[in-house]
Design a protein around this motif. Sequence first.
Motif, short mmCIF file in Angstrom:
data_model
loop_
_atom_site.label_atom_id
_atom_site.label_comp_id
_atom_site.label_asym_id
_atom_site.label_seq_id
_atom_site.Cartn_x
_atom_site.Cartn_y
_atom_site.Cartn_z
N ASN A 114 0.82 -1.15 -0.17
CA ASN A 114 0.07 -0.22 0.01
C ASN A 114 1.00 1.04 0.03
O ASN A 114 0.33 2.50 0.76
CB ASN A 114 -0.91 -0.12 1.49
CG ASN A 114 -2.10 1.17 0.66
OD1 ASN A 114 -2.78 1.64 0.05
ND2 ASN A 114 -2.47 1.37 2.16
N VAL A 115 1.87 1.57 -0.76
CA VAL A 115 3.01 2.39 -0.97
C VAL A 115 2.40 2.86 -2.63
O VAL A 115 1.72 2.14 -2.80
CB VAL A 115 4.13 2.70 -0.39
CG1 VAL A 115 4.46 1.37 0.52
CG2 VAL A 115 4.51 0.97 -1.83
N THR A 116 3.03 4.09 -2.80
CA THR A 116 2.92 5.07 -3.76
C THR A 116 3.95 4.87 -4.27
O THR A 116 4.83 5.33 -3.41
CB THR A 116 2.21 6.46 -3.64
OG1 THR A 116 0.79 6.14 -3.42
CG2 THR A 116 2.16 6.67 -5.12
N ILE A 117 4.32 4.63 -5.02
CA ILE A 117 6.09 4.85 -6.31
C ILE A 117 5.61 5.68 -7.35
O ILE A 117 5.20 5.38 -8.20
CB ILE A 117 6.77 3.31 -7.18
CG1 ILE A 117 6.82 2.33 -5.73
CG2 ILE A 117 7.39 3.37 -7.56
CD1 ILE A 117 7.32 0.57 -6.11
N HIS A 118 6.86 7.09 -6.90
CA HIS A 118 6.80 7.95 -7.82
C HIS A 118 7.75 7.76 -9.07
O HIS A 118 8.51 7.64 -8.30
CB HIS A 118 6.64 8.80 -7.19
CG HIS A 118 5.49 9.73 -5.84
ND1 HIS A 118 4.93 10.33 -6.10
CD2 HIS A 118 5.49 8.92 -5.19
CE1 HIS A 118 4.01 10.09 -5.06
NE2 HIS A 118 4.60 9.41 -4.26
N VAL A 119 8.02 7.84 -10.27
CA VAL A 119 9.05 7.55 -11.74
C VAL A 119 9.21 9.35 -11.53
O VAL A 119 8.65 9.76 -12.16
CB VAL A 119 8.75 6.65 -12.18
CG1 VAL A 119 10.06 6.02 -13.14
CG2 VAL A 119 7.74 5.50 -11.63
N ALA A 120 10.16 9.44 -12.08
CA ALA A 120 10.46 10.59 -12.06
C ALA A 120 10.86 10.55 -13.30
O ALA A 120 12.28 11.32 -14.00
CB ALA A 120 11.41 11.10 -11.39
N HIS A 121 10.27 11.53 -14.26
CA HIS A 121 10.48 11.61 -15.78
C HIS A 121 10.04 12.82 -15.91
O HIS A 121 9.19 13.42 -16.37
CB HIS A 121 8.75 10.46 -16.57
CG HIS A 121 9.63 9.59 -16.91
ND1 HIS A 121 10.27 8.71 -18.33
CD2 HIS A 121 8.86 8.37 -16.57
CE1 HIS A 121 10.13 7.65 -18.12
NE2 HIS A 121 9.71 6.71 -17.43
N VAL A 122 11.38 13.10 -15.36
CA VAL A 122 11.20 15.13 -16.15
C VAL A 122 10.83 15.32 -16.58
O VAL A 122 10.74 16.66 -16.52
CB VAL A 122 12.32 15.32 -15.10
CG1 VAL A 122 13.85 15.31 -16.30
CG2 VAL A 122 12.59 16.81 -14.69
N THR A 123 10.53 15.08 -18.17
CA THR A 123 10.37 15.70 -19.61
C THR A 123 8.97 15.84 -19.65
O THR A 123 8.08 17.22 -19.89
CB THR A 123 10.79 14.86 -20.40
OG1 THR A 123 12.24 14.53 -20.45
CG2 THR A 123 10.29 15.17 -22.05
#
Length: 330
Positions: A114-123
């Motif tokens: 029950n976590v949130t994984i954010h992915v750093a696609h900065v574009t």
Amino acid sequence: MLRVGLIGCGGMGTIHATVWSEMTDKAELVAVADLNQDKWQKFADKLGAKFYKDAYEMMENEQLDVVDICTPTVTHAVFAINAAEHVKHIIVEKPVCLYDDEAKLLLKAEKEKNVTIHVAHVTRFDPSRKYLKEIVDSGKYGSVVAGDFYRFSADPSWVVDHNNPAKTGGMAIDLHIHDVDYARYIMGGDPDEINSTAHCREDGTMDHIWASYRYGKAVVSTECSWDFPEGMPFESGFRVRLEKAAIILANGKLTVYPTDGDPFVPELEKLEIRDLGINIKSYGNFARELGSFADAIISGKKESPIPLSDAVKALRLIRRELKEAKFLSK
């Protein structure tokens, strides 16, 4: 106030650490971890963060809200899965991982813990690309007819083992993934068909890739290389033809060419430019990216501005390209 722990103080890690340390209204950079204490202890001291040589020790000892992972790609999955035991929000630099088996483990951990994984696609946070996304979604100039997105760089010597696919994924997964993710983003998902080809050196290292995607009648292409001569500045842009306009980003300038009416340069948000130690200087894009993650976390949103599922689909699309280009057997 979010308590942030960062793993990895390399090129991207130092950028993330600096952004967090300056986000004083939303976050506190509590600790950083890196194997090279001799190199990064003073950096941590300068930012007022505790230094750890062992990332697992940092996650055990500190009461963190967010773990930000900026290590080599080959280690992303193992650190993220461990972080899911300690915090509810994890930020992973792109590419999120290298292999589909790792992607499945990350998706499983996100759901089960029950976590949130954010992915750093900065574009996605670049003002020109944000503008294009808004125009496409609004339908102001009709649907996308065709487009191409490109990204060229000199050899990225600051990335350790950058041409080792087992460590970074090589040029296709490490750099090309920006435009693959963005093409999916503006077109609303995966293409109906793909075609791709690549150029490789004599040692088998891929140094240039071309891909085209068909969405119904629309065709979108992507091109990427990091094999240009040293000293050549980083270059990225796009040309998109809509039913009633063309929108072009070239040499850092965005121009709209309506079918009816005069060309114009839209007013975009001015973002801070800094020397980041790598061959791009758009510090403001990283500040917007991490700020959006912080806002989502503070507001209690479960969905990330850039969900793990999107990042996984971009990775899978690239692996389809590599197979089509006969660079992968499966």
